[in-house]
Write a protein that holds these residues in place. Structure first.
Motif, PDB file in Angstrom:
ATOM      1  N   LYS A  48     -19.429 -29.438  56.919  1.00 17.24           N
ATOM      2  CA  LYS A  48     -20.146 -28.979  55.731  1.00 17.24           C
ATOM      3  C   LYS A  48     -20.962 -27.731  56.039  1.00 17.24           C
ATOM      4  O   LYS A  48     -21.006 -26.788  55.226  1.00 17.24           O
ATOM      5  N   GLU A  49     -21.598 -27.704  57.200  1.00 18.95           N
ATOM      6  CA  GLU A  49     -22.362 -26.519  57.597  1.00 18.95           C
ATOM      7  C   GLU A  49     -21.459 -25.301  57.665  1.00 18.95           C
ATOM      8  O   GLU A  49     -21.830 -24.211  57.206  1.00 18.95           O
ATOM      9  N   LEU A  50     -20.273 -25.481  58.225  1.00 17.70           N
ATOM     10  CA  LEU A  50     -19.339 -24.362  58.342  1.00 17.70           C
ATOM     11  C   LEU A  50     -18.788 -23.945  56.985  1.00 17.70           C
ATOM     12  O   LEU A  50     -18.542 -22.761  56.748  1.00 17.70           O
ATOM     13  N   TRP A  51     -18.606 -24.907  56.072  1.00 19.95           N
ATOM     14  CA  TRP A  51     -18.228 -24.548  54.698  1.00 19.95           C
ATOM     15  C   TRP A  51     -19.311 -23.676  54.079  1.00 19.95           C
ATOM     16  O   TRP A  51     -19.002 -22.670  53.414  1.00 19.95           O
ATOM     17  N   CYS A  52     -20.558 -24.041  54.290  1.00 16.10           N
ATOM     18  CA  CYS A  52     -21.677 -23.248  53.759  1.00 16.10           C
ATOM     19  C   CYS A  52     -21.654 -21.829  54.314  1.00 16.10           C
ATOM     20  O   CYS A  52     -21.898 -20.859  53.578  1.00 16.10           O
ATOM     21  N   LEU A  53     -21.345 -21.690  55.585  1.00 15.08           N
ATOM     22  CA  LEU A  53     -21.292 -20.361  56.195  1.00 15.08           C
ATOM     23  C   LEU A  53     -20.096 -19.567  55.670  1.00 15.08           C
ATOM     24  O   LEU A  53     -20.201 -18.354  55.463  1.00 15.08           O
ATOM     25  N   GLU A  54     -18.968 -20.244  55.449  1.00 19.41           N
ATOM     26  CA  GLU A  54     -17.814 -19.573  54.846  1.00 19.41           C
ATOM     27  C   GLU A  54     -18.154 -19.036  53.460  1.00 19.41           C
ATOM     28  O   GLU A  54     -17.816 -17.894  53.120  1.00 19.41           O
ATOM     29  N   GLU A  55     -18.808 -19.857  52.660  1.00 19.58           N
ATOM     30  CA  GLU A  55     -19.174 -19.446  51.309  1.00 19.58           C
ATOM     31  C   GLU A  55     -20.230 -18.343  51.327  1.00 19.58           C
ATOM     32  O   GLU A  55     -20.241 -17.449  50.471  1.00 19.58           O
ATOM     33  N   THR A  56     -21.119 -18.400  52.315  1.00 16.54           N
ATOM     34  CA  THR A  56     -22.114 -17.342  52.481  1.00 16.54           C
ATOM     35  C   THR A  56     -21.429 -16.017  52.744  1.00 16.54           C
ATOM     36  O   THR A  56     -21.759 -14.991  52.125  1.00 16.54           O
ATOM     37  N   LEU A  57     -20.468 -16.018  53.659  1.00 17.29           N
ATOM     38  CA  LEU A  57     -19.717 -14.801  53.963  1.00 17.29           C
ATOM     39  C   LEU A  57     -18.966 -14.307  52.729  1.00 17.29           C
ATOM     40  O   LEU A  57     -18.942 -13.105  52.446  1.00 17.29           O
ATOM     41  N   THR A  62     -18.120 -10.341  48.710  1.00 14.76           N
ATOM     42  CA  THR A  62     -17.760 -10.097  47.314  1.00 14.76           C
ATOM     43  C   THR A  62     -18.778  -9.172  46.663  1.00 14.76           C
ATOM     44  O   THR A  62     -18.416  -8.287  45.872  1.00 14.76           O
ATOM     45  N   TYR A  63     -20.053  -9.352  46.993  1.00 16.06           N
ATOM     46  CA  TYR A  63     -21.075  -8.452  46.452  1.00 16.06           C
ATOM     47  C   TYR A  63     -20.870  -7.027  46.982  1.00 16.06           C
ATOM     48  O   TYR A  63     -20.974  -6.050  46.222  1.00 16.06           O
ATOM     49  N   ILE A  64     -20.578  -6.916  48.274  1.00 14.33           N
ATOM     50  CA  ILE A  64     -20.329  -5.596  48.860  1.00 14.33           C
ATOM     51  C   ILE A  64     -19.146  -4.928  48.173  1.00 14.33           C
ATOM     52  O   ILE A  64     -19.170  -3.730  47.870  1.00 14.33           O
ATOM     53  N   GLN A  65     -18.088  -5.702  47.894  1.00 11.38           N
ATOM     54  CA  GLN A  65     -16.921  -5.160  47.201  1.00 11.38           C
ATOM     55  C   GLN A  65     -17.269  -4.748  45.773  1.00 11.38           C
ATOM     56  O   GLN A  65     -16.787  -3.721  45.273  1.00 11.38           O
ATOM     57  N   GLU A  83     -19.231 -11.385  39.086  1.00 11.23           N
ATOM     58  CA  GLU A  83     -19.123 -12.750  38.566  1.00 11.23           C
ATOM     59  C   GLU A  83     -18.643 -13.712  39.647  1.00 11.23           C
ATOM     60  O   GLU A  83     -19.139 -14.833  39.760  1.00 11.23           O
ATOM     61  N   ARG A  84     -17.665 -13.273  40.468  1.00  7.11           N
ATOM     62  CA  ARG A  84     -17.175 -14.144  41.540  1.00  7.11           C
ATOM     63  C   ARG A  84     -18.277 -14.458  42.534  1.00  7.11           C
ATOM     64  O   ARG A  84     -18.398 -15.600  43.007  1.00  7.11           O
ATOM     65  N   ALA A  85     -19.110 -13.475  42.861  1.00  5.95           N
ATOM     66  CA  ALA A  85     -20.240 -13.706  43.757  1.00  5.95           C
ATOM     67  C   ALA A  85     -21.229 -14.681  43.125  1.00  5.95           C
ATOM     68  O   ALA A  85     -21.764 -15.570  43.802  1.00  5.95           O
ATOM     69  N   GLU A  86     -21.458 -14.529  41.830  1.00  7.98           N
ATOM     70  CA  GLU A  86     -22.368 -15.409  41.099  1.00  7.98           C
ATOM     71  C   GLU A  86     -21.879 -16.859  41.139  1.00  7.98           C
ATOM     72  O   GLU A  86     -22.668 -17.789  41.350  1.00  7.98           O
ATOM     73  N   ILE A  87     -20.583 -17.056  40.941  1.00  8.35           N
ATOM     74  CA  ILE A  87     -20.012 -18.402  40.954  1.00  8.35           C
ATOM     75  C   ILE A  87     -20.109 -19.016  42.342  1.00  8.35           C
ATOM     76  O   ILE A  87     -20.455 -20.197  42.504  1.00  8.35           O
TER      77      ILE A  87
END
Length: 214
Positions: A48-57, A62-65, A83-87
């Protein structure tokens, strides 16, 4: 380079200094491999921690893009990326809020909203759908009131987010001129009556003005 979770976390903490050209693919690949190892070992907490880090990345990149697209004048593409970053942040928040500032997610969240606020889009379309049947994305079991699979939507199991997949539905209609749509990418554009091609009728001068000064 990213053979440990600490190395990946260090990379993620430096998002505000990474810039548009930084290659995040090695970090994403390493996080995926570490998560697979955690799942194989039955370590739910680490997965779960690694999922959180994946989603953080994902939120960061996505914001940078989105920012890159806006600066290049690809405004609708930038809007969709926002919007994708927001979701992504929406689903991540309940699991990772204690680390929001540590990984600059507070910055990403605030600036997604600010960028959205300067866009000229104010009319959207919204589909009307009657859902008949849904299934769990973790176990693929049909969702039933009296026979619940046990997976709670929005929770993380085996390093994956539990959601509901619509398998049977009826399309009822499509509302237009919606001010606050569920899906913000449904921006209403004009179309050429002869070719049917999209016409972007919006004035992006304010967005352009802000982008030039950031």
């Amino acid at each position: 380079m990213f053979d440990t979770i600490d190395a990946a976390r260090t990379f993620l903490k430096g998002t505000r200094d990474r810039g548009e050209t930084a290659d995040a693919a090695p970090a994403a690949k390493a996080l995926s491999a570490l998560k697979t190892a955690a799942v194989d070992a039955g370590n739910e907490a680490r997965a779960k921690e690694l999922w959180c880090l994946e989603e953080t990345l994902d939120a960061q990149q996505t914001y940078i893009q989105a920012f890159k697209s806006i600066r290049e004048g690809s405004y609708y593409e930038g809007w969709c990326a926002l919007e994708r970053a927001e979701i992504t942040l929406h689903y991540l928040r309940r699991h990772f809020l204690d680390h929001w500032k540590e990984f600059s997610l507070d910055f990403v969240e605030a600036h997604v909203e600010r960028w959205q606020g300067v866009f000229p889009y104010n009319n959207f379309g919204s589909p009307e759908i009657l859902e008949h049947e849904k299934e769990c994305t973790i176990c693929n079991q049909k969702i039933q009131i009296r026979n619940h699979c046990g997976h709670i939507a929005g929770e993380v199991y085996g390093g994956e987010l539990a959601l509901r997949r619509i398998t049977k539905a009826d399309f009822l209609g499509f509302a237009i001129m919606v001010k606050r749509p569920v899906q913000k990418y449904s921006v209403l554009f004009l179309s050429d009556p002869e070719t049917g091609k999209k016409i972007d009728q919006y004035n992006y001068s304010v967005v352009e003005f802000v982008a030039r000064r950031v």
